[in-house]
Design a protein around this motif. Sequence first.
Motif, short mmCIF file in Angstrom:
data_model
loop_
_atom_site.label_atom_id
_atom_site.label_comp_id
_atom_site.label_asym_id
_atom_site.label_seq_id
_atom_site.Cartn_x
_atom_site.Cartn_y
_atom_site.Cartn_z
N LYS A 143 2.00 13.66 -6.02
CA LYS A 143 1.90 14.53 -7.18
C LYS A 143 0.56 15.25 -7.23
O LYS A 143 0.49 16.47 -7.43
N VAL A 144 -0.52 14.50 -7.04
CA VAL A 144 -1.85 15.09 -7.12
C VAL A 144 -2.11 15.99 -5.92
O VAL A 144 -2.69 17.08 -6.05
N GLY A 186 -5.55 0.92 -11.18
CA GLY A 186 -6.60 0.60 -10.22
C GLY A 186 -6.23 0.89 -8.78
O GLY A 186 -7.09 0.90 -7.90
N ASP A 187 -4.95 1.13 -8.50
CA ASP A 187 -4.48 1.45 -7.16
C ASP A 187 -3.68 2.75 -7.20
O ASP A 187 -3.33 3.24 -8.27
N VAL A 188 -3.36 3.28 -6.02
CA VAL A 188 -2.58 4.51 -5.92
C VAL A 188 -1.32 4.24 -5.11
O VAL A 188 -1.39 3.64 -4.03
N ASP A 189 -0.17 4.64 -5.66
CA ASP A 189 1.07 4.52 -4.89
C ASP A 189 1.43 5.88 -4.30
O ASP A 189 0.78 6.89 -4.58
N SER A 190 2.46 5.91 -3.46
CA SER A 190 2.82 7.13 -2.74
C SER A 190 3.23 8.26 -3.68
O SER A 190 2.93 9.43 -3.44
N GLU A 191 3.88 7.94 -4.78
CA GLU A 191 4.32 8.96 -5.72
C GLU A 191 3.14 9.62 -6.41
O GLU A 191 3.08 10.84 -6.57
N GLU A 192 2.16 8.82 -6.83
CA GLU A 192 0.96 9.37 -7.46
C GLU A 192 0.20 10.26 -6.48
O GLU A 192 -0.27 11.34 -6.84
N PHE A 193 0.08 9.80 -5.25
CA PHE A 193 -0.64 10.56 -4.23
C PHE A 193 0.02 11.91 -4.00
O PHE A 193 -0.66 12.94 -3.93
#
Length: 247
Positions: free
Chosen positions: A17-18, A8-15
């Motif tokens: 990568k995408v 439900g949230d976005v962390d810096s690593e996910e951001f």
Amino acid sequence: MFDLNGDGDVDSEEFEKVATLIRQQTSIGSRHRDHANTGNTFKGVNSALTTFFFGPNLENKLTIEKFLEFQHQLQKEILSLEFQRKGPGENGNISESDFAELLLAYAGYSQKKKSRMIKRVKKTFRESNLGISKEDYLKFFHFLNNINDVDTALTFYHIAGASIDQTTLKHVAKTVVHVNLSDHVIDVVFTIFDENMDGELSNREFVAVMKNRLLRGLEKPKDTGFVKLIQSVLKCARETKPALLDI
């Protein structure tokens, strides 16, 4: 899209990568990769955004509410910058022809046709000293942000045989988008698009032009416009830092 683990949230690593994946798939990103200074450009963009979204230690989470508020503030700041570039007069308003130029910026019309439309606006409002206020300008572009819903509503009016006159457009804006467009703004819009001056708009042409304006030239295939958007974000974040910090 960014929430890879589905929490439900976005962390810096996910951001990161995408963002990296999207850059690799865009034509702009491909062109930048061929230049030696590209890494520094993207590094600066990513650093500013990730710090803003996730904090200096990248430990915070980005919620959908915070991102939507950021998007809202960013759009408002970009529109405000566009408005200010037209040099508002002493009353804080820009001219009707300036408004028309901003509206037709990404219309896809030939320069000859745009010049003809702007000339019609200048002639119609030659004696007017009303202009367009910043508030009315922001309201109209809030209306444009919901142009797909407006398109649906106007289509039903067309099917029912009702003409798309000024009253109809004002009613749709209020009921569908919940924004009160001033009579003067609507009058200027009709002056721009109502070429035969019969008091009615062509739904197809009006909506198509408004959709192009909303896309700001980022509608080309094989390019999501993500890189342009991110670069604009960084620029606006620097120029309008106090406003963005209110998020």
